[in-house]
Enzyme design. Structure first.
Site, PDB file in Angstrom:
ATOM      1  N   ARG A 885      56.171 -95.171 -49.232  1.00 10.90           N
ATOM      2  CA  ARG A 885      57.195 -94.717 -50.184  1.00 10.90           C
ATOM      3  C   ARG A 885      58.563 -94.815 -49.532  1.00 10.90           C
ATOM      4  O   ARG A 885      58.765 -94.359 -48.401  1.00 10.90           O
ATOM      5  CB  ARG A 885      56.900 -93.281 -50.618  1.00 10.90           C
ATOM      6  CG  ARG A 885      57.856 -92.727 -51.651  1.00 10.90           C
ATOM      7  CD  ARG A 885      57.514 -91.270 -51.955  1.00 10.90           C
ATOM      8  NE  ARG A 885      56.208 -91.163 -52.593  1.00 10.90           N
ATOM      9  CZ  ARG A 885      55.437 -90.083 -52.507  1.00 10.90           C
ATOM     10  NH1 ARG A 885      55.821 -89.043 -51.775  1.00 10.90           N
ATOM     11  NH2 ARG A 885      54.271 -90.036 -53.130  1.00 10.90           N
ATOM     12  N   ARG A 954      62.336 -84.191 -48.921  1.00 11.67           N
ATOM     13  CA  ARG A 954      61.988 -85.555 -49.318  1.00 11.67           C
ATOM     14  C   ARG A 954      63.163 -86.241 -50.010  1.00 11.67           C
ATOM     15  O   ARG A 954      64.299 -85.778 -49.948  1.00 11.67           O
ATOM     16  CB  ARG A 954      60.747 -85.532 -50.202  1.00 11.67           C
ATOM     17  CG  ARG A 954      59.523 -84.949 -49.495  1.00 11.67           C
ATOM     18  CD  ARG A 954      58.266 -85.125 -50.308  1.00 11.67           C
ATOM     19  NE  ARG A 954      57.080 -84.625 -49.623  1.00 11.67           N
ATOM     20  CZ  ARG A 954      55.847 -84.765 -50.090  1.00 11.67           C
ATOM     21  NH1 ARG A 954      55.621 -85.393 -51.241  1.00 11.67           N
ATOM     22  NH2 ARG A 954      54.815 -84.291 -49.414  1.00 11.67           N
ATOM     23  N   LYS A1046      56.052 -79.369 -48.710  1.00  6.75           N
ATOM     24  CA  LYS A1046      57.101 -80.313 -49.099  1.00  6.75           C
ATOM     25  C   LYS A1046      58.270 -79.591 -49.760  1.00  6.75           C
ATOM     26  O   LYS A1046      58.128 -78.481 -50.287  1.00  6.75           O
ATOM     27  CB  LYS A1046      56.524 -81.357 -50.045  1.00  6.75           C
ATOM     28  CG  LYS A1046      55.865 -80.798 -51.290  1.00  6.75           C
ATOM     29  CD  LYS A1046      55.116 -81.897 -52.029  1.00  6.75           C
ATOM     30  CE  LYS A1046      54.273 -81.337 -53.166  1.00  6.75           C
ATOM     31  NZ  LYS A1046      53.427 -82.362 -53.784  1.00  6.75           N
ATOM     32  N   LYS A1048      61.832 -80.481 -52.212  1.00  6.72           N
ATOM     33  CA  LYS A1048      62.442 -81.519 -53.053  1.00  6.72           C
ATOM     34  C   LYS A1048      63.757 -81.024 -53.645  1.00  6.72           C
ATOM     35  O   LYS A1048      63.851 -79.886 -54.110  1.00  6.72           O
ATOM     36  CB  LYS A1048      61.490 -81.913 -54.182  1.00  6.72           C
ATOM     37  CG  LYS A1048      60.147 -82.462 -53.707  1.00  6.72           C
ATOM     38  CD  LYS A1048      59.214 -82.765 -54.878  1.00  6.72           C
ATOM     39  CE  LYS A1048      57.877 -83.296 -54.387  1.00  6.72           C
ATOM     40  NZ  LYS A1048      56.960 -83.591 -55.519  1.00  6.72           N
ATOM     41  N   CYS A1271      51.454 -90.429 -63.716  1.00  5.50           N
ATOM     42  CA  CYS A1271      51.316 -90.650 -62.284  1.00  5.50           C
ATOM     43  C   CYS A1271      50.386 -91.834 -62.031  1.00  5.50           C
ATOM     44  O   CYS A1271      49.784 -92.379 -62.955  1.00  5.50           O
ATOM     45  CB  CYS A1271      50.775 -89.397 -61.604  1.00  5.50           C
ATOM     46  SG  CYS A1271      49.046 -89.057 -62.019  1.00  5.50           S
ATOM     47  N   CYS A1277      44.939 -93.114 -55.818  1.00  7.89           N
ATOM     48  CA  CYS A1277      45.172 -91.730 -55.416  1.00  7.89           C
ATOM     49  C   CYS A1277      43.849 -91.029 -55.122  1.00  7.89           C
ATOM     50  O   CYS A1277      42.970 -90.956 -55.999  1.00  7.89           O
ATOM     51  CB  CYS A1277      45.935 -90.981 -56.511  1.00  7.89           C
ATOM     52  SG  CYS A1277      46.214 -89.244 -56.082  1.00  7.89           S
ATOM     53  N   CYS A1316      45.444 -85.292 -61.976  1.00  7.13           N
ATOM     54  CA  CYS A1316      45.018 -84.046 -61.326  1.00  7.13           C
ATOM     55  C   CYS A1316      46.108 -83.014 -61.571  1.00  7.13           C
ATOM     56  O   CYS A1316      47.176 -83.332 -62.095  1.00  7.13           O
ATOM     57  CB  CYS A1316      44.779 -84.269 -59.830  1.00  7.13           C
ATOM     58  SG  CYS A1316      46.297 -84.371 -58.859  1.00  7.13           S
ATOM     59  N   CYS A1320      52.481 -84.681 -60.229  1.00 11.90           N
ATOM     60  CA  CYS A1320      53.480 -85.669 -59.802  1.00 11.90           C
ATOM     61  C   CYS A1320      54.354 -86.155 -60.964  1.00 11.90           C
ATOM     62  O   CYS A1320      55.510 -86.499 -60.749  1.00 11.90           O
ATOM     63  CB  CYS A1320      52.787 -86.845 -59.130  1.00 11.90           C
ATOM     64  SG  CYS A1320      52.037 -86.422 -57.551  1.00 11.90           S
TER      65      CYS A1320
END
Length: 1414
Positions: A885, A954, A1046, A1048, A1271, A1277, A1316, A1320
């Protein structure tokens, strides 16, 4: 069981020594009575498609040791005569063939085959004669054809019993004996002493029409062998005249009747019986009047021969009911034909056997090749004439001579000629000149077209006699596109010995051969077509298009294609014998090949070259060759374990089935504890425990988690399938116990309650059924318990030790499990053992700890889940690859960067680029060998991947804002500054990926780019006291722990919210003054999307307003929010580690105070703002500076080439144009779309033409589709539970039909799908959201805010497509009828009480409709 087919199947259930059973059908998707009856009787069979030479397969699999049975129709037999001719005496084959209504002409047409031929008419006859067929087979030692009329409703009067069938077939009596004594070779009915007799090859029921007493009928029951004596035995002695009658409504093809020949051959015996009149007739319709006329003709002094009685007509077109399947097949095949047409927009494409022409048989490849030979002959004649005109003619028009010369060169070199229209014009203008008129007579031959034949893989069954052989042997310059539609799994099940067309063609030496798959590599298909057309000689392009039914979706075809390509069943390659370089003759475009192809390459000395070129190919090749050695090692280990057994305590085998890793970790922990108690423990996956070894074990414990809808995890499925079907497995000497991990609320509906811990429960019941003894009771762990599965486990494990007699044994304390925090602490500032792992060529994977560390470098290890099972079954490791990414703050991309990413996607990745929901790129399919080269390639154009993933800040995203250049420049700079300010300072990234030279660099100058870069990854360590160089992390901590999870950050500019500002850890809302200056930001903190299904301790959350800060303070504010999270976030439970939980745990006011204390300032009150939407707006916009911006719709962010939309090629060509002309850039959006930005007036029209040419200008989609996002999910994934990116477009297409009807096509509804609950695609903010629960099952959530400001709520749980459509369609209709003006769908649903609003994240699970969990 009723009907004629039911009678046949009734026989099949009783006959012994039953081998292969086949049925045929007109198309893959069309069902028939054969299949239904066999399914009802639970008889295994295989369906074949009628027009794919099904008897070629029957020949291959027929055995002389067991009886092969085929249920088919007479028309299929007729077209398979070449294969039927290959059957010989002794072949154990019985064919039951359904006749067309009232048509027996096919029976006589097949009379010269070396088969026994028998006939039946009624349902009872069909059953009885089907049984007799087995007797005929044994007595005549020949295959049998049994023709029958199909009756769908008539019941069988006299059913067969197993005892009767056995005694009948074993007896030495003649065929028609016992219950079958009513039948004979020929059966007479009618008058006692007739002078006139009708011998009928037809329906025996016609005899019932006869009421007259002066003639009779003889029905033929056994047509072959034709026994004249049996016929004479039943023929009344009074007979003087015979009518030989064949029943058929079709017009006769010949002047004589086939059936008559059997009697003419025995004419002497008829004359001896004083039968002097023999008349051949045809009965077109079986009615009394037609029979009477037929007999009347027989009695004439000069009767008419070959007369047809009744209404003769051709059958109606039988393809009408097949139209859906024909259209479906054509639609699927068009994936290849569209690419061909795109290559020939000039019209110079000639598909020689194009469907739709009126000429009979014109769609067959054989016809097309004949047409090619004719056209070539015409063209050669034309070449001679043109050459003569150029050399000798008095034509004075110099341009005409030049064009004729140019045409001649093109004709001889098989190259394109682009001036055809001008040549025609000049020829017509000079038509009065000598020889010119004769050229115009051959006008069609002046068109130099690319000639293609399109055929199916049915050519592959008998290559020596096929059209393929004829084309290849001709050495003509013609191209063949052969579409293989057989799915890989079905081929395996068939045991089909299809010839390999590619190998066959390559052995000719002068043929170009390519094996392609459009759903695996569009680019490779394009290359193959171009190379085939350039090749001077025959070319064969083998095109894979696997489908089970003509109505399959492209997604179904894609999955089948990937399975075959990734396992080597369908290798991708190009073979060009004319290539100048030895290395270029054979190009392998996939990493696995079949054994036969491997042998060919080995013979051609190509394997070594390929292995050097492709490490993934070399690894797969080695893996295939070492399977036998691996098995030997396993046996050796087993012997060693057996030796060890005598030296240690009791044995304990712990077998696990685990998807997420919990069951595996628990199994390993149990094994360690067992070892500590003196037990000899072995731990392995269930699939690695063979049933043979299992039966020899003493103590076995199974630990399994629960997948999908109560299914076994991937590494336990094969074991479960084996033990479930093992009827004779004796486990009486084995002691067992089972512990299961499940979630009692994962499937909350009552009807789904049995899914809870279903694998463990089913396995336990099965083990006890097979006689296993209980070692410890069944244990079940529930995620909903206070301590999760540990609550049940703590009761279960002590019982196990008691049973084994080691409960009192003292044990050492176990070390705590290794956590992510441990891995980070020991990683040496994110180095881990990544560098060493990259050098390990024995596997495509890296270690578990390195998988966590590479996330900080922007890299995830994945595997292709579409082919996971297939690779496992072949003994191959998963198809490991990596996703990289890009860190792309602000989302801006230069043309040069775009070109480099496109190159990396093709050369290093899977040929596609993915725009993420956070406005950056992901490259998928990077194998380990290519990973470093890909990272360096990105850095060579000033892009990196550092901190694109991992427990750090990120990528910083901002609004695309095409309408205001000044504001966008300010927020893009802010995004870049924040990203740089919060970037990790470790030098590990530079050390691992960028330091030194690398053979993968495209240029030696690449290093200069990143080495001279001021920002980005840190290059040098810090000099500290003692003159030592070390890494220092001033923000993330020198303990190398970084953040708990994470982090963001996004920036939006009202009224737009295309970044979903409420959904992130930090959301910055730009405040802009009247002069378009961004003066500061309203700051939101604590947003986040990830949850766990049915875990109410986890929830999505929208950000809380902290207040306002000035523009110059924004870096510091983001830093201090991050530091409060660093120091206060939960590092013990990663499911509770995000900032959203920290804010709720501390309280909003306390959290704000903590940030202000570090900052040294106070947040000001939030400034007023208004947000109106969170979608993108497509089309052209001109900003205040006069620059133009176009927002492209890129569905779900996947940039790829498809036959319908060659977007990737188009954007590459556009980027090249932009770079050459130093104009424009690209911008990415948080909704997975992209902008072509900063286009000046003088380039606008050219750019618009690019958009038209590559179909990038199409924004004429429904507003629902334009507002959707998904996603990646399957296949890459590892967390995906269901499809998302590949499935959402399919589902929307089905919803759009209703939207059109309700007048809602242009009404925007934000709809999102994820595979899931990690969120995302930010589904929890959508008005309609579908979140994957299991494969094909989703949770439906409704009521999110159109502006992205309000969370939605669960409406229905675990529903499938039909339920989704049944719910949404009425809701959309109601919205269309009852909504207020400008009322959005989510708001409407709340107003009318369909769903309750979610006012705050921690209330997400409250007020859920009862129906959602009922």
């Amino acid at each position: 069981m009723t009907g004629s087919v039911g009678g046949i199947v009734n026989v099949l259930t009783h006959v012994p020594n039953r081998g292969h059973i086949y049925t045929t059908k007109l198309s893959k998707g069309l069902s028939n009575n054969f299949s239904k009856a066999l399914d009802d009787a639970s008889i295994d069979y295989q369906s074949l498609v009628s027009n794919n030479d099904p008897f070629a397969l029957v020949i291959e699999t027929a055995s002389k040791n067991s009886i092969t049975t085929v249920l088919t129709d007479a028309e299929t037999l007729l077209f398979n005569v070449p294969f039927l001719n290959e059957f010989r005496s002794g072949d154990q084959l019985i064919v039951h063939a359904r006749l067309p209504k009232n048509d027996y002409s096919i029976v006589s047409a097949l009379k010269d085959l070396d088969f026994v031929i028998v006939l039946s008419s009624t349902v009872q006859e069909t059953q009885d004669i089907a049984l007799a067929s087995y007797k005929f087979l044994a007595q005549n030692n020949k295959p049998v054809l049994h023709f029958f009329n199909e009756d769908y409703s008539e019941a069988i009067v006299d059913h067969l019993s197993l005892d009767f069938v056995s005694s009948y077939l074993e007896s030495e009596q003649k065929t028609f004996a016992e219950k079958l004594s009513a039948y004979d070779y020929f059966e007479y009915s009618g008058a006692k002493n007739p002078t006139d007799v009708v011998v009928l090859l037809g329906d025996s029921g016609i005899s019932n029409l006869i009421h007259a007493e002066d003639y009779g009928t003889i029905n033929i029951r056994v047509f072959r062998p034709f026994d004249i004596q049996s016929f004479l035995d039943v023929l009344p002695s009074s007979t003087q005249r015979l009518a030989i009658v064949e029943q058929s409504p079709k017009k006769p093809f010949a002047q004589f009747q086939n059936l008559l020949l059997d009697f003419v051959g025995e004419i002497s015996q008829l004359l001896e019986r004083k039968i002097y009149t023999v008349v051949a007739s045809q009965l077109a319709s079986p009615d009394f009047r037609s029979l009477q006329l037929l007999v009347s003709n027989l009695r004439l002094s000069s009767p008419l021969q070959n007369e047809v009685f009744g209404i003769s007509s051709e059958f109606q077109d039988s393809s009408k009911h097949l139209q859906k399947y024909i259209t479906g097949a054509q639609t699927l095949e068009d994936a290849y034909l569209k690419i061909l047409r795109q290559l020939h927009t000039d019209g110079n494409l000639s598909i020689l056997n194009q469907q739709g022409t009126e000429t009979a048989g014109s769609s067959t490849p054989e016809f097309g090749f004949g047409r090619f030979l004719f056209e070539e002959e015409q063209r050669q004649s034309l070449v001679i004439q043109v050459h003569s005109i150029i050399k000798n003619s008095a034509v004075v028009n110099e341009e005409l001579i030049q064009l004729l010369t140019k045409w001649l060169v093109s004709a001889k070199s098989n190259s394109k000629f682009s001036d055809t229209e001008r040549l025609f014009q000049l020829l017509k203008e000079n038509s009065t000149l000598p020889d010119i008129d004769s050229l115009l007579q051959l006008e069609p031959s002046l068109h130099l077209k690319s000639s293609w034949l399109v055929g199916s893989d049915s050519w592959a069954y008998d290559l020596g006699n096929s059209g393929i052989h004829n084309v290849l042997a001709s050495h003509k310059n013609i191209n063949m596109l052969i579409i293989d539609s057989e799915p890989y799994g079905k081929v395996n099940a068939n045991g089909l010995k299809k010839k390999d067309i590619g190998l066959y063609a390559m052995n000719f030496g002068d043929a170009y051969v390519a094996s392609v798959s459009v759903y695996s590599s569009y680019t490779q298909v394009l290359q193959a077509f171009l190379e085939a057309e350039k090749h001077d000689g025959p070319s064969v392009v083998l095109a894979y298009l696997p489908y089970h039914s003509e109505t399959d979706s492209p997604l179904d075809v894609l999955k089948e294609s990937k399975r075959a390509v990734e396992t080597g069943a369908w290798p991708l390659y190009r073979y060009n014998p004319a290539a100048q370089s030895e290395d270029d003759i054979f190009k392998l475009d996939s990493s696995v090949i079949r054994r036969e192809l491997q042998s060919f390459l080995d013979r051609e000395n190509k394997l070594t070259i390929l292995a050097k070129k492709s490490p993934s190919f070399a690894r797969n090749l080695a893996s295939q060759n070492n399977r036998a050695k691996a098995q030997q090692r396993l046996k050796a280990k087993a012997a060693y374990d057996e030796l060890l057994e005598s030296l240690t305590g009791a044995s304990l085998t712990v077998a696990f089935a685990s998807d997420g890793g919990n069951a595996e970790s628990l199994a390993k922990r149990l094994a360690r504890r067992g070892t500590g108690r003196g037990l000899k423990t072995t731990v392995l996956s269930m699939d690695d425990l063979s049933l043979e070894d299992f039966a020899l074990e003493k103590n076995v414990v199974f630990i399994t988690s629960t997948s999908g809808q109560g299914e076994f995890p991937q590494n336990g499925k094969a074991f479960w399938d084996g033990i479930k079907n093992a009827a004779d497995l004796d486990l009486a000497s084995v002691k067992v116990s089972v512990f299961g991990l499940g979630d009692s609320l994962y499937w909350p509906r009552k009807q789904d309650a049995h899914y809870y811990n279903k694998p463990a429960t089913d396995l336990w019941k099965r083990l006890l059924f097979l006689g296993a003894q209980q070692l410890a009771p069944l244990g079940l762990g529930d995620d909903q318990a206070s301590d999760g599965f540990q609550t049940g486990y703590e009761d279960w494990e002590p019982a196990l030790w008691i049973s084994l007699g080691v409960d009192g044994t003292p044990t050492l304390d176990e070390p705590p499990p290794i956590t992510n925090e441990d891995m980070k602490r020991e990683s040496n500032f994110l180095r881990g053992t990544i560098a060493a792992g990259l050098q390990d060529t024995s596997t495509g994977a890296i270690s578990a700890s390195d998988q966590q560390m590479t996330k900080f470098h922007g890299i995830y290890m994945q595997d292709d889940r579409d082919v996971r099972d297939e690779r496992k079954s072949q003994g191959l490791e998963p198809a490991y690859a990596f996703m990289a990414r890009v860190r792309l703050p602000g989302g801006n991309v230069t043309p040069r960067q775009w070109i480099k990413l496109d190159e990396l996607a093709d050369v290093r990745g899977n040929g596609t680029m993915k725009i993420t929901t956070r406005a950056t790129f992901q490259l998928h399919g990077l194998v380990k060998h290519d990973l470093k080269a890909a990272i360096r390639g990105m850095n060579s154009v000033l892009m990196d991947t550092l901190a694109a993933c991992g427990d750090v800040n990120r990528n910083v995203m901002c609004s695309a804002l095409p309408g205001n250049a000044k504001v966008h420049a300010q927020i893009a700079k802010a995004a870049s500054d924040i990203s740089e300010h919060l970037l990790p300072q470790t030098t590990a990234y530079h050390e691992i990926w960028l330091e030194g030279e690398d053979e993968g660099d495209s240029s030696p100058k690449d290093r200069l780019v990143w080495e001279s870069r001021k920002e980005g990854p840190k290059k040098k360590k810090v000099l500290v006291a003692g003159n030592s160089l070390v890494d220092v992390e001033p923000l993330y901590g020198n303990d190398s722990l970084y953040l708990p999870r994470k982090f963001k950050i996004v920036i939006t500019v009202p009224p737009y919210n295309d970044v979903d500002v409420y959904a992130h850890d930090v959301g910055l809302i730009a405040i802009v003054d009247e002069s378009d200056v961004v003066i500061g930001f309203n700051v939101l903190a604590g947003g986040g999307m990830g949850t766990t299904h049915n875990n109410k301790k986890t929830y999505p959350r929208t950000g809380s307003m902290m207040g306002y800060c000035d523009y110059e303070d924004v870096n510091t504010v983001c830093e201090k929010i991050m530091l409060v999270q660093r120091d206060n976030g939960d590092r013990t439970n990663r499911k509770h580690a995000r900032l959203k939980y920290t804010v709720d745990d501390m309280g909003v006011d306390s959290f704000r105070s903590a940030v202000e204390q570090l900052w040294g300032k106070k947040f000001q009150p939030a400034k007023p703002f208004e947000i109106k939407s969170n979608i993108d707006y497509f089309g052209w916009v001109t900003d205040e500076t006069g620059l133009h911006h176009y927002t492209c719709f890129i569905e779900n962010g996947r940039i790829e080439d498809t036959p319908d939309s060659p977007h990737k090629t188009g954007l590459l060509e556009l980027a090249k144009y932009m770079m050459e002309n130093e104009v424009g850039e690209f911008r990415l959006t948080g909704n997975q779309h992209m902008l072509i930005s900063n286009i000046t007036d003088n380039h606008l029209q050219t750019v618009k033409q690019f958009l038209v040419d590559y179909k990038l200008d199409n924004t004429n989609y429904s507003a629902l589709r334009l507002s959707s996002a998904a996603c990646v999910a399957f296949p890459t994934c590892g967390l995906a539970m269901a499809e998302s990116e590949r499935y959402l477009p399919v589902l929307i297409s089905k919803i759009e039909e209703a939207l059109e009807e309700y007048g809602l096509r242009h009404d925007s509804v934000v709809m999102r799908m994820t595979g899931c609950p990690n969120g995302c695609a930010r589904p929890w903010l959508a008005e309609v959201a579908l979140v994957g629960k299991a494969y094909g099952a989703y949770n439906l959530l409704l009521g999110g805010g159109y502006h992205g400001q309000r969370l939605n709520k669960l409406y229905r749980s675990s529903i499938k497509e039909n339920e989704i459509l049944d719910i949404l369609r009425p809701l959309f209709k109601r919205w269309a009828l009852e909504r207020n003006e400008n009322e959005h769908f989510g708001d409407f649903l709340i107003r009318v009480g369909i769903i309750n609003p979610t006012t705050e994240g921690k209330y997400f699970h409250d007020d859920v409709p009862e129906e959602a969990i009922a």
